[in-house]
Design a protein around this motif. Sequence first.
Motif, PDB file in Angstrom:
ATOM      1  N   ARG A  40       0.816  -1.216   0.000  1.00 41.28           N
ATOM      2  CA  ARG A  40       0.000   0.000   0.000  1.00 41.28           C
ATOM      3  C   ARG A  40       0.854   1.271   0.000  1.00 41.28           C
ATOM      4  O   ARG A  40       0.328   2.376  -0.057  1.00 41.28           O
ATOM      5  CB  ARG A  40      -0.939   0.007   1.200  1.00 41.28           C
ATOM      6  CG  ARG A  40      -1.952  -1.143   1.211  1.00 41.28           C
ATOM      7  CD  ARG A  40      -2.962  -0.988   2.334  1.00 41.28           C
ATOM      8  NE  ARG A  40      -3.910  -2.091   2.343  1.00 41.28           N
ATOM      9  CZ  ARG A  40      -3.765  -3.211   3.048  1.00 41.28           C
ATOM     10  NH1 ARG A  40      -2.692  -3.364   3.800  1.00 41.28           N
ATOM     11  NH2 ARG A  40      -4.673  -4.162   3.009  1.00 41.28           N
ATOM     12  N   LYS A  45       2.331   0.382  -4.537  1.00 41.60           N
ATOM     13  CA  LYS A  45       1.137   0.570  -5.359  1.00 41.60           C
ATOM     14  C   LYS A  45       1.505   0.976  -6.778  1.00 41.60           C
ATOM     15  O   LYS A  45       0.857   0.557  -7.750  1.00 41.60           O
ATOM     16  CB  LYS A  45       0.231   1.620  -4.721  1.00 41.60           C
ATOM     17  CG  LYS A  45      -1.143   1.715  -5.365  1.00 41.60           C
ATOM     18  CD  LYS A  45      -2.068   2.625  -4.572  1.00 41.60           C
ATOM     19  CE  LYS A  45      -3.444   2.709  -5.236  1.00 41.60           C
ATOM     20  NZ  LYS A  45      -4.367   3.578  -4.469  1.00 41.60           N
ATOM     21  N   ALA A 237     -10.615   0.751  -7.009  1.00 38.95           N
ATOM     22  CA  ALA A 237      -9.240   0.798  -6.508  1.00 38.95           C
ATOM     23  C   ALA A 237      -8.490  -0.495  -6.835  1.00 38.95           C
ATOM     24  O   ALA A 237      -7.270  -0.479  -7.042  1.00 38.95           O
ATOM     25  CB  ALA A 237      -9.242   1.045  -5.004  1.00 38.95           C
ATOM     26  N   ALA A 242      -4.543  -1.250  -6.014  1.00 40.67           N
ATOM     27  CA  ALA A 242      -4.896  -1.829  -4.711  1.00 40.67           C
ATOM     28  C   ALA A 242      -5.241  -3.300  -4.936  1.00 40.67           C
ATOM     29  O   ALA A 242      -5.636  -3.698  -6.027  1.00 40.67           O
ATOM     30  CB  ALA A 242      -6.074  -1.086  -4.098  1.00 40.67           C
ATOM     31  N   THR A 243      -5.087  -4.119  -3.917  1.00 37.92           N
ATOM     32  CA  THR A 243      -5.418  -5.527  -4.053  1.00 37.92           C
ATOM     33  C   THR A 243      -6.262  -5.970  -2.868  1.00 37.92           C
ATOM     34  O   THR A 243      -6.220  -5.353  -1.801  1.00 37.92           O
ATOM     35  CB  THR A 243      -4.144  -6.403  -4.125  1.00 37.92           C
ATOM     36  OG1 THR A 243      -3.302  -6.098  -3.021  1.00 37.92           O
ATOM     37  CG2 THR A 243      -3.386  -6.163  -5.423  1.00 37.92           C
TER      38      THR A 243
END
Length: 383
Positions: A40, A45, A237, A242-243
């Motif tokens: 993050r 990212k 996102a 983002a995951t």
Amino acid sequence: MTNTPALKPERPFFSSGPTAKFKGWSANNLKTEALGRSHRSAVGKARLKYAIDLTKELLGVPDDYLVGIMPGSDTGALECAMWTMLGARPATVAAWESFGNVWIQDAVKQLKLADLTTLDADYGKIPNLASIPQDNDVVFTWNGTTSGAKIPNTDWLEPGRAGITINDATSAVFAMEMDWAKLDATTFSWQKVMGSEAQHGMLILSPKAVERIESYDPQWPLPKLFRIKKGDKLNRAIFEGATINTPSMLATEDYIAALEWAKSIGGRQAMFERADANARIVTDWIEATPWLRNMVPDPAQRTNTGVCFVFQGDYYDSLSPEDQAYVPKQIAKQLEQLDVGYDFNGYRDAPPSLRIWCGGTVEQEDLRRLLPWIEWAYTELQK
């Protein structure tokens, strides 16, 4: 009598997944700035977003489609698509090899879809896809990873069809052109055609798929790994770096390295050409070898990635079923011990066979060197 071949492949990697790294790959060349950092963080990212953007660029994904990184390899990405979109209208799941049959089992036993049609075919063949109603949602595998049978075209999918189309493209993408206009959810994993590390999948969504996700709430509970909505909207996102859960940044860098290599040699068109040339070497050899037969009888349905073939002829036909099953296993085992070729035995649920990966990360010369060794090993078995 067949003499022992003089040359071994320089890179004896012929597995159908994880597949061979590209020539020149080295762990020493992977970027490490994101390692040991949060996914993050700005750097983490950014690298995930770069992997997404490069994927979209290389595959020619339309601008209004979304590309996201998913947990659980192709399986996680494909099942996420099924769990979040199916059940809104009648569905058809088509399969002609082991992984496609997993999606059938998901639809029948897990989702228990009320209005479901299943189509299947034996290894090497494809069911009548033209029989699928255009109003139906459809799940299919573009290329049969364990049978070597691919769809020859998308003529059976009408433009603007009412149903959504979920496409498992894990052993096809980067080797065959995708007809994006007819595909609503397409999935693949890093460890197939690009030869990268496993456990990460990609989910590519059309605007129509996004509309389905946002307008439909399935009746079954969704595991956290499949929750791609935030409130009533798609969580965009996920498609910006983002995951849903923590990814491996080392695996991400490995995938990026493969993408950058593919771009450097000419992009997806170069990858298509490399796979076509590789597969031609193997399929021409099969055709010229009387004791072999391509598992796929129709040339238009033969893959250019995991080429599968079975044995035939007087010697092989005289063996018991148990001894017939032993033949490809023993050849693959013997050539692995000699460091000639690794992991090219047929899939465990497929008919007794060999399966040689021909995707773009494999070199032609290595394939040319492997094939005489298979002939030699088969001759040795008959002594």
